[in-house]
Scaffold this motif. Structure first.
Motif, mmCIF file in Angstrom:
data_model
loop_
_atom_site.group_PDB
_atom_site.id
_atom_site.type_symbol
_atom_site.label_atom_id
_atom_site.label_comp_id
_atom_site.label_asym_id
_atom_site.label_seq_id
_atom_site.Cartn_x
_atom_site.Cartn_y
_atom_site.Cartn_z
ATOM 1 N N UNK A 175 10.449 21.037 -1.414
ATOM 2 C CA UNK A 175 9.556 20.770 -1.850
ATOM 3 C C UNK A 175 9.328 19.494 -2.025
ATOM 4 N N UNK A 176 10.276 19.682 -2.252
ATOM 5 C CA UNK A 176 10.883 17.894 -3.194
ATOM 6 C C UNK A 176 12.296 17.452 -2.599
ATOM 7 N N UNK A 177 13.323 17.846 -2.268
ATOM 8 C CA UNK A 177 14.193 17.618 -2.064
ATOM 9 C C UNK A 177 14.519 17.998 -0.088
ATOM 10 N N UNK A 178 14.906 16.713 0.255
ATOM 11 C CA UNK A 178 16.125 16.892 1.730
ATOM 12 C C UNK A 178 17.153 17.333 1.139
ATOM 13 N N UNK A 179 17.841 18.683 2.048
ATOM 14 C CA UNK A 179 19.190 19.312 1.428
ATOM 15 C C UNK A 179 19.974 19.123 2.790
ATOM 16 N N UNK A 180 21.084 18.277 3.111
ATOM 17 C CA UNK A 180 21.536 17.980 4.160
ATOM 18 C C UNK A 180 23.548 18.575 4.123
ATOM 19 N N UNK A 181 23.678 19.323 4.741
ATOM 20 C CA UNK A 181 24.974 19.653 4.936
ATOM 21 C C UNK A 181 25.537 19.241 6.022
ATOM 22 N N UNK A 182 27.208 18.892 6.030
ATOM 23 C CA UNK A 182 27.992 18.174 6.934
ATOM 24 C C UNK A 182 29.348 18.984 7.272
ATOM 25 N N UNK A 183 29.695 18.723 8.893
ATOM 26 C CA UNK A 183 30.508 20.020 8.682
ATOM 27 C C UNK A 183 31.181 19.464 9.917
ATOM 28 N N UNK A 184 32.165 18.979 10.183
ATOM 29 C CA UNK A 184 33.484 18.754 8.584
ATOM 30 C C UNK A 184 32.649 18.058 7.167
ATOM 31 N N UNK A 185 33.748 17.747 6.563
ATOM 32 C CA UNK A 185 33.201 17.248 4.957
ATOM 33 C C UNK A 185 33.947 16.482 4.405
ATOM 34 N N UNK A 186 33.885 15.470 4.502
ATOM 35 C CA UNK A 186 35.366 14.913 3.828
ATOM 36 C C UNK A 186 34.575 13.792 3.364
#
Length: 90
Positions: free
Chosen positions: A34-45
């Motif tokens: 509702x109030x945020x964007x959620x971004x996941x990265x794979x792989x992450x560094x």
């Protein structure tokens, strides 16, 4: 790793343009709260986050420029189209 960005901090236009360019670097997943964007990265560094924040900064500047130059750009487009119309009418 999940990056959380407030919707008041970053527009959808800025976010999606930034993520488009991230596709060449890493896989990502975007979720919307509702109030945020959620971004996941794979792989992450760390370099992934650095590049993403660089793209975010770039597109935020572009967005600000668009807002400030919108009237001028619209005026230029209108004048060009009027010029074309007047030449076609001759």
């Amino acid at each position: 790793m999940t990056k959380v960005i407030s919707k008041t901090e970053c527009s959808e236009w800025v976010l999606r343009n930034s993520l488009y360019w991230m596709s060449a670097i890493t896989r990502w997943k975007l979720d919307e709260g509702d109030e945020h964007w959620l971004i996941s990265f794979d792989p992450f560094y760390d370099e992934i986050l650095f590049e993403f924040e660089r793209f975010i900064n770039d597109y935020q500047l572009r967005e600000k420029l668009q807002v400030h130059t919108d009237k001028i750009r619209s005026s230029i487009i209108d004048n060009v189209l009027k010029s074309i119309d007047s030449r076609l009418a001759e």
